[in-house]
Write a protein that holds these residues in place. Sequence first.
Motif, PDB file in Angstrom:
ATOM      1  N   LYS A  71      11.681   3.802  -7.999  1.00 28.93           N
ATOM      2  CA  LYS A  71      10.755   3.583  -9.123  1.00 28.93           C
ATOM      3  C   LYS A  71       9.611   4.593  -9.076  1.00 28.93           C
ATOM      4  CE  LYS A  71      11.404  -1.433  -9.573  1.00 28.93           C
ATOM      5  NZ  LYS A  71      10.726  -2.718  -9.270  1.00 28.93           N
ATOM      6  N   PHE A  72       9.086   4.803  -7.877  1.00 29.46           N
ATOM      7  CA  PHE A  72       7.965   5.732  -7.715  1.00 29.46           C
ATOM      8  C   PHE A  72       8.375   7.136  -8.157  1.00 29.46           C
ATOM      9  CE2 PHE A  72       5.392   8.730  -5.246  1.00 29.46           C
ATOM     10  CZ  PHE A  72       4.115   8.270  -5.504  1.00 29.46           C
ATOM     11  N   THR A  73       9.518   7.590  -7.660  1.00 27.06           N
ATOM     12  CA  THR A  73       9.992   8.936  -7.999  1.00 27.06           C
ATOM     13  C   THR A  73      10.235   9.078  -9.499  1.00 27.06           C
ATOM     14  OG1 THR A  73      11.002   9.203  -5.814  1.00 27.06           O
ATOM     15  CG2 THR A  73      11.818  10.636  -7.569  1.00 27.06           C
ATOM     16  N   MET A  74      10.817   8.054 -10.095  1.00 34.44           N
ATOM     17  CA  MET A  74      11.090   8.085 -11.533  1.00 34.44           C
ATOM     18  C   MET A  74       9.792   8.247 -12.332  1.00 34.44           C
ATOM     19  SD  MET A  74      12.964   5.149 -13.821  1.00 34.44           S
ATOM     20  CE  MET A  74      11.558   4.051 -13.708  1.00 34.44           C
ATOM     21  N   MET A  75       8.755   7.489 -11.960  1.00 33.79           N
ATOM     22  CA  MET A  75       7.475   7.559 -12.668  1.00 33.79           C
ATOM     23  C   MET A  75       6.784   8.900 -12.442  1.00 33.79           C
ATOM     24  SD  MET A  75       5.944   3.730 -12.165  1.00 33.79           S
ATOM     25  CE  MET A  75       6.632   2.337 -13.057  1.00 33.79           C
ATOM     26  N   VAL A  76       6.884   9.412 -11.225  1.00 34.18           N
ATOM     27  CA  VAL A  76       6.285  10.718 -10.915  1.00 34.18           C
ATOM     28  C   VAL A  76       6.963  11.811 -11.746  1.00 34.18           C
ATOM     29  CG1 VAL A  76       6.132  12.505  -9.119  1.00 34.18           C
ATOM     30  CG2 VAL A  76       5.449  10.157  -8.612  1.00 34.18           C
ATOM     31  N   LYS A  77       8.293  11.806 -11.758  1.00 38.31           N
ATOM     32  CA  LYS A  77       9.032  12.834 -12.508  1.00 38.31           C
ATOM     33  C   LYS A  77       8.717  12.766 -14.006  1.00 38.31           C
ATOM     34  CE  LYS A  77      13.115  13.783  -9.697  1.00 38.31           C
ATOM     35  NZ  LYS A  77      14.589  13.651  -9.615  1.00 38.31           N
ATOM     36  N   ALA A  78       8.663  11.557 -14.536  1.00 38.44           N
ATOM     37  CA  ALA A  78       8.385  11.393 -15.962  1.00 38.44           C
ATOM     38  C   ALA A  78       7.007  11.939 -16.314  1.00 38.44           C
ATOM     39  CB  ALA A  78       8.502   9.919 -16.365  1.00 38.44           C
ATOM     40  N   HIS A  82       0.826  -1.207   0.000  1.00 33.66           N
ATOM     41  CA  HIS A  82       0.000   0.000   0.000  1.00 33.66           C
ATOM     42  C   HIS A  82       0.865   1.264   0.000  1.00 33.66           C
ATOM     43  CE1 HIS A  82      -3.298   2.667   0.600  1.00 33.66           C
ATOM     44  NE2 HIS A  82      -3.039   2.905   1.877  1.00 33.66           N
ATOM     45  N   SER A  83       1.957   1.243   0.752  1.00 34.68           N
ATOM     46  CA  SER A  83       2.854   2.413   0.782  1.00 34.68           C
ATOM     47  C   SER A  83       3.840   2.329  -0.375  1.00 34.68           C
ATOM     48  CB  SER A  83       3.591   2.477   2.123  1.00 34.68           C
ATOM     49  OG  SER A  83       2.697   2.695   3.181  1.00 34.68           O
ATOM     50  N   VAL A  84       3.293   2.402  -1.565  1.00 32.29           N
ATOM     51  CA  VAL A  84       4.076   2.173  -2.786  1.00 32.29           C
ATOM     52  C   VAL A  84       5.235   3.166  -2.900  1.00 32.29           C
ATOM     53  CG1 VAL A  84       2.395   3.543  -4.098  1.00 32.29           C
ATOM     54  CG2 VAL A  84       3.879   1.948  -5.304  1.00 32.29           C
ATOM     55  N   HIS A  85       5.032   4.399  -2.415  1.00 33.75           N
ATOM     56  CA  HIS A  85       6.075   5.418  -2.504  1.00 33.75           C
ATOM     57  C   HIS A  85       7.215   5.176  -1.526  1.00 33.75           C
ATOM     58  CE1 HIS A  85       3.453   6.488   0.735  1.00 33.75           C
ATOM     59  NE2 HIS A  85       4.081   7.608   1.048  1.00 33.75           N
ATOM     60  N   MET A  86       6.952   4.399  -0.470  1.00 32.63           N
ATOM     61  CA  MET A  86       8.002   4.071   0.504  1.00 32.63           C
ATOM     62  C   MET A  86       8.639   2.720   0.217  1.00 32.63           C
ATOM     63  SD  MET A  86       8.189   6.691   2.384  1.00 32.63           S
ATOM     64  CE  MET A  86       9.340   6.016   3.591  1.00 32.63           C
ATOM     65  N   ASP A  87       7.844   1.805  -0.357  1.00 33.67           N
ATOM     66  CA  ASP A  87       8.360   0.456  -0.639  1.00 33.67           C
ATOM     67  C   ASP A  87       9.312   0.457  -1.823  1.00 33.67           C
ATOM     68  OD1 ASP A  87       6.848  -0.464   1.444  1.00 33.67           O
ATOM     69  OD2 ASP A  87       5.191  -1.170   0.192  1.00 33.67           O
TER      70      ASP A  87
END
Length: 264
Positions: free
Chosen positions: A250-257, A241-246
């Motif tokens: 990857k999360f940051t890369m997808m957000v930035k893109a 559930h805490s995808v941004h912490m787990d």
Amino acid sequence: MSWKTSVCEANNIQIHYTRTGGNKPPVILLHGLMTNGLCWTMLARELEKDYDVVMPDARGHGQSSAPEVGYQYNDLANDVVGLINVLRLPSPILIGHSMGGMTAAMVAAHQPNLLRGLILADPTFLSPSMQQEVYNSDVSDQHQQILNMPLEAVMAAAKVRHPHRSAEMIEIFSRARLQTNMAAFEVLRPPNPDYSQLINLITIPSLLLYGDKGVVTTEVATHLQSLNAKLQAAQISAAGHSVHMDQPEKFTMMVKAFLDTIVN
């Protein structure tokens, strides 16, 4: 770190927030239940060079007001709209996790002209039966017990649950937990807003990020994409559930893109 903290009055409450600042496109990060704005610290550090990142504490959380009533998603969404208006943020992008994701979806669905884009990180898109199950669970009782524990004990328990998180983030999350008012759990009372209806109403570029062991399933993501051509969706493997912490990289890369596609 030259981040500023302040309080603004909106929707009849005091909303505390942390802000990276600068004359840059604004991004608002909305946290989930039992956390606070600073729990987005890792992502904010990655975004602050290019964005003015605003991290509010939801009502009943962090250092924001904790009124006795007013914890429906409609109230939380109105708080965000109030924050945007008081701070005069021009066309911000909303990023929301869990409770913050549902709140962000509410704002995007009902105030589309306010926003430039939307990112939902495993929002609380639960079936009616699952909503009832969560509401009937002992999650609030557990929290009541934690509120009676010293910070060190909360941190020690968190370290056992999340051995890969840094000591800094363990402390930030533990402090946030102890700042969560019992009234905030009223947000769990069914029914939640109908998330399919919300997605149907959204007219801005949107991204749904979810784990393989979280709330949102591939079936739900596929269904939502069929409702709205503006919605992209991506699953991040080895994440709950805490995808941004787990899976922070990857999360940051997808957000930035995604941000690059709507800002530049």
